[in-house]
Design a protein around this motif. Structure first.
Motif, PDB file in Angstrom:
ATOM      1  N   VAL A  25      20.477 -10.033   3.800  1.00  0.00           N
ATOM      2  CA  VAL A  25      21.278  -9.050   3.077  1.00  0.00           C
ATOM      3  C   VAL A  25      20.356  -7.943   2.592  1.00  0.00           C
ATOM      4  O   VAL A  25      19.315  -8.204   1.982  1.00  0.00           O
ATOM      5  CB  VAL A  25      21.990  -9.701   1.871  1.00  0.00           C
ATOM      6  N   LEU A  26      20.725  -6.703   2.860  1.00  0.00           N
ATOM      7  CA  LEU A  26      19.938  -5.560   2.428  1.00  0.00           C
ATOM      8  C   LEU A  26      20.337  -5.197   0.998  1.00  0.00           C
ATOM      9  O   LEU A  26      21.492  -4.893   0.716  1.00  0.00           O
ATOM     10  CB  LEU A  26      20.184  -4.374   3.372  1.00  0.00           C
ATOM     11  N   CYS A  27      19.373  -5.257   0.082  1.00  0.00           N
ATOM     12  CA  CYS A  27      19.637  -5.016  -1.338  1.00  0.00           C
ATOM     13  C   CYS A  27      18.991  -3.701  -1.772  1.00  0.00           C
ATOM     14  O   CYS A  27      17.850  -3.416  -1.394  1.00  0.00           O
ATOM     15  CB  CYS A  27      19.053  -6.137  -2.189  1.00  0.00           C
ATOM     16  N   GLU A  28      19.706  -2.945  -2.574  1.00  0.00           N
ATOM     17  CA  GLU A  28      19.161  -1.707  -3.120  1.00  0.00           C
ATOM     18  C   GLU A  28      18.534  -2.018  -4.472  1.00  0.00           C
ATOM     19  O   GLU A  28      19.196  -2.508  -5.385  1.00  0.00           O
ATOM     20  CB  GLU A  28      20.267  -0.663  -3.294  1.00  0.00           C
ATOM     21  N   LEU A  29      17.244  -1.733  -4.610  1.00  0.00           N
ATOM     22  CA  LEU A  29      16.497  -1.999  -5.834  1.00  0.00           C
ATOM     23  C   LEU A  29      15.627  -0.788  -6.147  1.00  0.00           C
ATOM     24  O   LEU A  29      15.674   0.209  -5.435  1.00  0.00           O
ATOM     25  CB  LEU A  29      15.620  -3.252  -5.663  1.00  0.00           C
ATOM     26  N   THR A  30      14.812  -0.908  -7.180  1.00  0.00           N
ATOM     27  CA  THR A  30      13.816   0.128  -7.465  1.00  0.00           C
ATOM     28  C   THR A  30      12.448  -0.422  -7.081  1.00  0.00           C
ATOM     29  O   THR A  30      12.255  -1.637  -6.962  1.00  0.00           O
ATOM     30  CB  THR A  30      13.815   0.517  -8.950  1.00  0.00           C
ATOM     31  N   VAL A  31      11.504   0.482  -6.928  1.00  0.00           N
ATOM     32  CA  VAL A  31      10.153   0.086  -6.545  1.00  0.00           C
ATOM     33  C   VAL A  31       9.560  -0.861  -7.585  1.00  0.00           C
ATOM     34  O   VAL A  31       8.921  -1.857  -7.231  1.00  0.00           O
ATOM     35  CB  VAL A  31       9.262   1.338  -6.351  1.00  0.00           C
ATOM     36  N   GLU A  32       9.800  -0.579  -8.886  1.00  0.00           N
ATOM     37  CA  GLU A  32       9.233  -1.432  -9.924  1.00  0.00           C
ATOM     38  C   GLU A  32       9.818  -2.853  -9.906  1.00  0.00           C
ATOM     39  O   GLU A  32       9.170  -3.795 -10.340  1.00  0.00           O
ATOM     40  CB  GLU A  32       9.406  -0.802 -11.308  1.00  0.00           C
ATOM     41  N   ASP A  77       0.826  -1.215   0.000  1.00  0.00           N
ATOM     42  CA  ASP A  77       0.000   0.000   0.000  1.00  0.00           C
ATOM     43  C   ASP A  77       0.858   1.262   0.000  1.00  0.00           C
ATOM     44  O   ASP A  77       0.519   2.249  -0.658  1.00  0.00           O
ATOM     45  CB  ASP A  77      -0.945   0.011   1.203  1.00  0.00           C
ATOM     46  N   THR A  78       1.960   1.226   0.724  1.00  0.00           N
ATOM     47  CA  THR A  78       2.858   2.383   0.786  1.00  0.00           C
ATOM     48  C   THR A  78       3.544   2.614  -0.555  1.00  0.00           C
ATOM     49  O   THR A  78       3.661   3.756  -1.019  1.00  0.00           O
ATOM     50  CB  THR A  78       3.916   2.184   1.890  1.00  0.00           C
ATOM     51  N   LEU A  79       3.991   1.554  -1.191  1.00  0.00           N
ATOM     52  CA  LEU A  79       4.746   1.691  -2.441  1.00  0.00           C
ATOM     53  C   LEU A  79       3.864   1.946  -3.667  1.00  0.00           C
ATOM     54  O   LEU A  79       4.389   2.326  -4.713  1.00  0.00           O
ATOM     55  CB  LEU A  79       5.607   0.450  -2.673  1.00  0.00           C
TER      56      LEU A  79
END
Length: 150
Positions: free
Chosen positions: A71-78, A53-55
């Motif tokens: 592991v914390l991964c950096e991605l895009t919302v899509e 709902d937030t995204l």
């Protein structure tokens, strides 16, 4: 044996009160474990719903972070949204299956209680119109601390 004389059963083929109680406690423990796991899954589903709902209202090209296997991964919302929606749908299916299993376990416990005439302390013994003296002799009485999930 003394316990066999009290219950009026012979030692051949009959389970002792301790064995019946042990089996009953195993069933109740399994039920508690299932209920706890179901609760965890429902909390996880709720977290997925909140994140989805937030995204929904966020730019699809915006950076976001996702914890994957510690592991914390950096991605895009899509990139993240399809995985979140898929996980949410799978969680719903698992929760439904676990609810069915929990219901079956409850039925199994109730049948076991009826089969072995198990009464939980604190329950009204006379609700079924039974003679309390007769019940005390032939029933396995379980401490009320075990009755949290009955």
């Amino acid at each position: 044996m003394a316990s066999d004389k009290k219950s009026g059963k012979s030692s051949k083929g009959a389970k002792s009160n301790a064995e019946i109680l042990s089996e009953f406690q195993v069933l109740r423990n399994e039920q508690r474990i299932m209920a706890n796991k179901l609760s965890e899954m429902e909390m996880e589903l709720n977290e997925h719903k909140i994140v989805i709902d937030t995204l929904k209202n966020v730019d699809p090209k915006r950076k976001c972070y996702r914890m994957t296997g510690g592991v914390l991964c950096e991605l895009t919302v899509e990139d993240v949204m399809p995985a979140l929606v898929t996980n949410k749908e799978q969680l719903i299916k698992v929760i439904d299956a676990m609810n069915d299993q929990l219901t079956k376990k409850g039925v199994e416990i109730n049948e076991f209680k009826e089969k072995h005439n198990i009464r939980i302390r604190g329950q009204d013994v006379q609700q079924e119109g039974e003679d309390p003296k007769e019940t005390k002799r032939s029933a396995v009485v379980v401490n009320s601390l075990l009755s949290n999930y009955a």
